[in-house]
Design a protein around this motif. Sequence first.
Motif: not given
Length: 750
Positions: A597, A626, A630-631, A633, A662, A664
């Motif tokens: 990340s 992803l 894990q983020d 964005s 997910e 987001l």
Amino acid sequence: MVTEKVRQLRARLERAGTGEQAEQALRDSIEDGTLSVLGIPDTRTVRQAIGRLAAGERLPYRRAAIRLLCDLAEQGWRLRAFLPALTEALEDRDEQVRHAASFALAFDAVSAKRRVPWQVLDQLLAHEDRHIRWAACQALTTVLLERGQGGRKLVTRIALALADSHRLPRKDAAYALAEATSAGIDVRPERDAIPKLARALSRKAARGAVFDYLKRLAAGDRTMARAIAAAVQTHVQRKRGVVAELLEICKAAADERHQRPCRICSHIPRSVVESSARSLPKAVMRLEPEDRVGKETDCILRCPECGSYYSQSYSYEVEVCSMFEEFSISRLSPTRALEKLEGDELARLKADYPERIRAEERKLSHVLPEMRAEAGWALAQHYLAEKDLEGLDRALLQHADPNVICEALGVLVQDAGPGKILAPLVERLNDLLEGQDERARGLAGRLACRYALDQEGPGPARRLLGRLEGPASVGALGELRAALRAGEKPKQLGALVRAFLPSPHEALQIAAVLVIKELMAKGIERQQTVEGLVELLAHEQGPARRAAADCLACAAEHGAEISSAVGPLAALLEDEHARYAACSSLLHAARLETDISAAVPALARAVVQGSGGFRKEAVSALHFALQAGQDISAALGALAAVLGKDYSTWEAVEVLALAAEEGLDLSPALDDLEAFVGSQGRAHDRERAMPVLLAGLVRHGRWESLADLAAHPKRKVRRRCCELLLPLLEGLGGKEAEALVRTCEQVLGR
């Protein structure tokens, strides 16, 4: 292959009652591209038509007619009636016409059954136009190689082409003479050509080709050697470099004790592999037994001149609608021949073996370097089979010729086996490691490393690698890699091998990378090596950073924990030297669910600024991250910005769809998604992106954008949007949602 149009052309020409009809048939054939020598009957009418086209004003017809005359000459036509047109074509403005006319004239002249008009050939070969000289030389070489005709006068003219001022005639002449010699054709020129060739040694452009030819002549014929030496002494002022070498060869070859190179084996490489028997060197076809040479069988062949043995092997592999064949010919040293032969042939070789070895020992002082190298190769196998390493050291490893030393070292590398048997050669190997010849240092490095690895503990190998440099290090690392592949696991070498990664010697750096990859694959010192590689990611030299990142990619691929490298690797995504390797490392780490990340912002920039495979790997790294929860964005806007730009589009759409599932926030990507859905991109990708876009627009209440999509000018896009929107709008209140529902129902006809 005779096609239907070629048959039609032949029929038209045979029916033609006048030259005009035949000429029109030829014109039609030229225009539709079907003119072929197979469709030309030998009649007076056809000859007249070809002659008129060859002398005509229109370039396409003239060029095609002259080319046709070339082909007809090779088919055996006499071109006496076309000589005026061909002679005039030599002055044509078109280069292709001049070239074809010269070839046709030369081929016709040299193919004369009675008296060959050598004067015509000499004029072509001395013409000021290089393309005319080249074409004439091509015609002569074709006759020599394909028909085996010509004799001394033809060979003389090809040999003199070696002294041409242009490289193309020189190249064709050198090839023809080498191939003719391989096929057993006598390539000795007339005596008056030797002084002319000797004078050409003074010109740099022609020196190499002339030297090779004269060297072969001198080595194979004592009389020719004396004539060449006399001509060089008379006509060449500066006797240095290749001229001095040629004089030495002539002097040795004129001696009665001189051992001539075999006229067959000297034209067969030590090992040759071809996909068809026709591609094998012509000299191979002179081996015995003749009925088995180049056939689909495994057998032992013998040279009828010098008695050398060859191993022939044949293999094939059948695939769908095809078959791959492989013919292999390998020369056998006397030692290897003893292992292969049987019966009477084996008994004969055993009786001759001592004399053959003495002959090889005499070759060590031969004037030709290739003869000395061949002797070194054969004697090294003999000494190794006799386990006489002291004799090998004395006779070969201390020889003045580096080629002999390298041949002996190569045999040791291939056949010596365990390192412990090299103990008698340790001091000599140490001397060779400090020598001047790079190839010898590399081979000595391999053998020294093999011996060191065979000692107790890792200490000897560490000490050896620590003091090597350049080619010797490359050789030693190659041996270490071979040991790792064989299942050996020398310990505590990872740190020492890593020290070679910053080397300015590119081959050494590559060798170190390969060894480290083997360490990773074998699980040897994996984590310690990763820590050292992370430190190298900050090295001041770009190639060292790239090598370290490349090794980390391999480490991640084999399951090593590289989380400590994520930050430094992210920083390298903008490094022109190491960005590809760094991106690959992050991709493998993400695939193994390592937390990357911290590298997501850098990967987002890589997606936008990169292209091709680099962008594709960055998108894949985000995809795996992803999937691991894990983020990402920060990268969603970048992924949407590259939609439709290259082959990474499909995966970018998949990542955005997964991000939507997910939960987001897709708001940074909505504008680019909307533009992509309404574009001319691939229908499959747009279809996949549409539900992601619509869900995001509904979620963020962007009714104007939804209304625009529902009223899209493309009917398929409009209907698909409405089909997907209706389920999303169910249960939603408000005037905008109700109006949009009515619009969708109208579009769908409900």
